[in-house]
Design a protein around this motif. Structure first.
Motif, PDB file in Angstrom:
ATOM      1  N   SER A   1     105.802  10.650  28.537  1.00 15.77           N
ATOM      2  CA  SER A   1     104.870   9.545  28.700  1.00 15.77           C
ATOM      3  C   SER A   1     103.721   9.897  29.642  1.00 15.77           C
ATOM      4  CB  SER A   1     105.598   8.293  29.204  1.00 15.77           C
ATOM      5  OG  SER A   1     106.273   8.553  30.428  1.00 15.77           O
ATOM      6  N   GLY A   2     103.553  11.187  29.881  1.00 17.05           N
ATOM      7  CA  GLY A   2     102.398  11.643  30.634  1.00 17.05           C
ATOM      8  C   GLY A   2     102.622  11.917  32.102  1.00 17.05           C
ATOM      9  N   HIS A   3     103.838  11.719  32.603  1.00 19.42           N
ATOM     10  CA  HIS A   3     104.111  12.013  34.006  1.00 19.42           C
ATOM     11  C   HIS A   3     104.247  13.525  34.200  1.00 19.42           C
ATOM     12  CE1 HIS A   3     104.836   7.925  35.531  1.00 19.42           C
ATOM     13  NE2 HIS A   3     105.356   7.665  34.336  1.00 19.42           N
ATOM     14  N   SER A   4     103.628  14.047  35.226  1.00 17.48           N
ATOM     15  CA  SER A   4     103.807  15.453  35.573  1.00 17.48           C
ATOM     16  C   SER A   4     105.001  15.586  36.513  1.00 17.48           C
ATOM     17  CB  SER A   4     102.542  15.997  36.240  1.00 17.48           C
ATOM     18  OG  SER A   4     102.239  15.257  37.411  1.00 17.48           O
TER      19      SER A   4
ATOM     20  N   ARG B   1     107.115  15.694  39.650  1.00 16.65           N
ATOM     21  CA  ARG B   1     106.873  14.942  40.877  1.00 16.65           C
ATOM     22  C   ARG B   1     107.598  15.562  42.064  1.00 16.65           C
ATOM     23  NH1 ARG B   1     109.116   9.454  40.055  1.00 16.65           N
ATOM     24  NH2 ARG B   1     110.620  10.581  38.776  1.00 16.65           N
ATOM     25  N   LYS B   2     106.905  15.599  43.172  1.00 17.58           N
ATOM     26  CA  LYS B   2     107.465  16.124  44.410  1.00 17.58           C
ATOM     27  C   LYS B   2     108.623  15.228  44.851  1.00 17.58           C
ATOM     28  CE  LYS B   2     105.897  17.741  48.966  1.00 17.58           C
ATOM     29  NZ  LYS B   2     104.702  17.890  49.826  1.00 17.58           N
ATOM     30  N   GLY B   3     109.769  15.838  45.055  1.00 18.38           N
ATOM     31  CA  GLY B   3     110.940  15.078  45.483  1.00 18.38           C
ATOM     32  C   GLY B   3     111.894  14.750  44.367  1.00 18.38           C
ATOM     33  N   THR B   4     111.461  14.889  43.108  1.00 20.54           N
ATOM     34  CA  THR B   4     112.370  14.685  41.976  1.00 20.54           C
ATOM     35  C   THR B   4     112.506  15.931  41.115  1.00 20.54           C
ATOM     36  OG1 THR B   4     110.604  13.779  40.582  1.00 20.54           O
ATOM     37  CG2 THR B   4     111.905  12.205  41.878  1.00 20.54           C
ATOM     38  N   GLU B   5     111.386  16.580  40.812  1.00 25.63           N
ATOM     39  CA  GLU B   5     111.418  17.815  40.010  1.00 25.63           C
ATOM     40  C   GLU B   5     111.275  19.066  40.868  1.00 25.63           C
ATOM     41  OE1 GLU B   5     111.600  14.877  37.569  1.00 25.63           O
ATOM     42  OE2 GLU B   5     109.609  15.012  38.450  1.00 25.63           O
ATOM     43  N   TYR B   6     110.736  18.947  42.061  1.00 23.39           N
ATOM     44  CA  TYR B   6     110.584  20.121  42.933  1.00 23.39           C
ATOM     45  C   TYR B   6     110.554  19.690  44.372  1.00 23.39           C
ATOM     46  CZ  TYR B   6     105.576  19.009  43.300  1.00 23.39           C
ATOM     47  OH  TYR B   6     104.373  18.402  43.530  1.00 23.39           O
TER      48      TYR B   6
ATOM     49  N   THR C   1     101.739  26.472  43.252  1.00 25.47           N
ATOM     50  CA  THR C   1     101.564  25.189  43.925  1.00 25.47           C
ATOM     51  C   THR C   1     102.849  24.382  43.977  1.00 25.47           C
ATOM     52  OG1 THR C   1     100.861  24.179  41.838  1.00 25.47           O
ATOM     53  CG2 THR C   1      99.135  25.042  43.301  1.00 25.47           C
ATOM     54  N   VAL C   2     103.795  24.704  43.105  1.00 29.91           N
ATOM     55  CA  VAL C   2     105.068  23.980  43.076  1.00 29.91           C
ATOM     56  C   VAL C   2     106.173  24.814  43.700  1.00 29.91           C
ATOM     57  CG1 VAL C   2     106.882  23.077  41.578  1.00 29.91           C
ATOM     58  CG2 VAL C   2     104.489  22.572  41.076  1.00 29.91           C
ATOM     59  N   GLU C   3     106.290  26.056  43.235  1.00 26.83           N
ATOM     60  CA  GLU C   3     107.425  26.884  43.634  1.00 26.83           C
ATOM     61  C   GLU C   3     107.518  27.077  45.142  1.00 26.83           C
ATOM     62  OE1 GLU C   3     110.863  28.664  43.104  1.00 26.83           O
ATOM     63  OE2 GLU C   3     109.674  27.917  41.440  1.00 26.83           O
ATOM     64  N   ASP C   4     106.397  27.184  45.814  1.00 21.04           N
ATOM     65  CA  ASP C   4     106.417  27.476  47.243  1.00 21.04           C
ATOM     66  C   ASP C   4     106.831  26.292  48.106  1.00 21.04           C
ATOM     67  OD1 ASP C   4     105.689  30.065  46.747  1.00 21.04           O
ATOM     68  OD2 ASP C   4     103.548  29.714  47.025  1.00 21.04           O
ATOM     69  N   VAL C   5     106.927  25.110  47.499  1.00 17.83           N
ATOM     70  CA  VAL C   5     107.255  23.926  48.296  1.00 17.83           C
ATOM     71  C   VAL C   5     108.466  23.187  47.731  1.00 17.83           C
ATOM     72  CG1 VAL C   5     104.942  23.580  49.203  1.00 17.83           C
ATOM     73  CG2 VAL C   5     105.532  22.565  47.004  1.00 17.83           C
ATOM     74  N   ARG C   6     109.341  23.876  47.061  1.00 18.53           N
ATOM     75  CA  ARG C   6     110.519  23.213  46.492  1.00 18.53           C
ATOM     76  C   ARG C   6     111.376  22.618  47.609  1.00 18.53           C
ATOM     77  NH1 ARG C   6     111.747  23.422  41.296  1.00 18.53           N
ATOM     78  NH2 ARG C   6     110.517  24.790  39.967  1.00 18.53           N
ATOM     79  N   GLY C   7     111.678  21.333  47.476  1.00 16.41           N
ATOM     80  CA  GLY C   7     112.413  20.634  48.518  1.00 16.41           C
ATOM     81  C   GLY C   7     113.813  21.158  48.730  1.00 16.41           C
ATOM     82  N   GLU C   8     114.445  21.649  47.646  1.00 16.66           N
ATOM     83  CA  GLU C   8     115.831  22.104  47.806  1.00 16.66           C
ATOM     84  C   GLU C   8     115.929  23.317  48.726  1.00 16.66           C
ATOM     85  OE1 GLU C   8     114.848  23.478  43.461  1.00 16.66           O
ATOM     86  OE2 GLU C   8     114.202  21.915  44.877  1.00 16.66           O
ATOM     87  N   TYR C   9     114.880  24.143  48.780  1.00 16.84           N
ATOM     88  CA  TYR C   9     114.931  25.307  49.660  1.00 16.84           C
ATOM     89  C   TYR C   9     114.991  24.873  51.127  1.00 16.84           C
ATOM     90  CZ  TYR C   9     113.380  27.863  45.478  1.00 16.84           C
ATOM     91  OH  TYR C   9     113.271  28.387  44.223  1.00 16.84           O
TER      92      TYR C   9
END
Length: 216
Positions: free
Chosen positions: A206-209, A211-216, A64-72
């Motif tokens: 602190s509980g943040h997962s 995030r799209k645009g910062t971590e992937y 769910t994350v790897e396929d939509v990495r913004g850097e690609y």
């Protein structure tokens, strides 16, 4: 002399040959930003018309994350910048249901691929501009081996093989190694730049997962 009173302006990117490449850079530590820093520098190189390739060893993540990495998406839009991900979904040793043997096999495959690209670059004439649309097998000016140090820390690749990559790289290829929370002292004497990225605070705590645009 150009008039910079209006601020810097963007120029068209045309293939060019770097005059001062050839160093080895290492980015490691327990803080966020190692890959981000390497990608930022790679983008700068591409902006000058240099040929850059990103080879990722451990960016497994999840489907769910790897396929939509913004850097690609961004890399695909930039001339002279290419990437490939050799990582296996999930994370080695994290009991997440992924196959640790498959992680090791993928990491070994990435190591072989790194050797292939460096050997091809040794055969290329890097004093001349490289085709921005050409494959990395035609040679690169900068090779980013993302998470290779993490793979070495976890025993998926032998640290001595990492050292061998450095020792046998072409003199005019800039080699960038990232990853790992454990100090990769085995590469320190071979590197020209070593940066430790240290964590002071992280939103995951602190509980943040991710995030799209910062971590992937």
């Amino acid at each position: 002399m150009s008039d910079n009173s209006a601020g810097p302006t963007a120029e068209p990117i045309t293939p060019s040959a770097p005059e001062e490449f050839g160093l080895v850079q290492v980015w490691w530590g327990d803080g966020k930003g190692k890959t981000t820093a390497a990608l930022g520098m790679a983008t700068r190189a591409v902006g000058h018309g240099y040929r850059v390739h990103l080879l990722q060893f451990m960016k497994g993540g999840t489907g769910t994350v790897e396929d939509v990495r913004g850097e690609y998406n961004a890399i695909a839009a930039l001339p002279g910048f290419s990437y490939e991900n050799a990582g296996h979904y999930g994370w080695h040793g994290f009991m997440d249901g992924s196959d640790d043997d498959e992680h090791a096999a993928r990491a070994q495959g990435a190591l072989s691929r790194a050797r292939e690209i460096l050997d091809a670059s040794a055969d290329a004439d890097l004093s001349e501009p490289l085709d921005a649309d050409g494959p990395p097998e035609d040679g690169v000016n900068m090779l980013v081996l993302d998470e290779i140090l993490y793979a070495a820390n976890r025993g998926l690749v032998d640290p001595e093989d990492v050292v061998s990559l450095i020792e046998n790289k072409p003199d005019d290829v800039e080699l960038v190694l990232t990853g790992g929370h454990d100090s990769p002292e085995y590469v320190f004497e071979h590197a020209d730049l070593v940066t430790e990225v240290g964590k002071i605070k992280h939103p995951l705590e602190s509980g943040h997962s991710a995030r799209k645009g910062t971590e992937y």
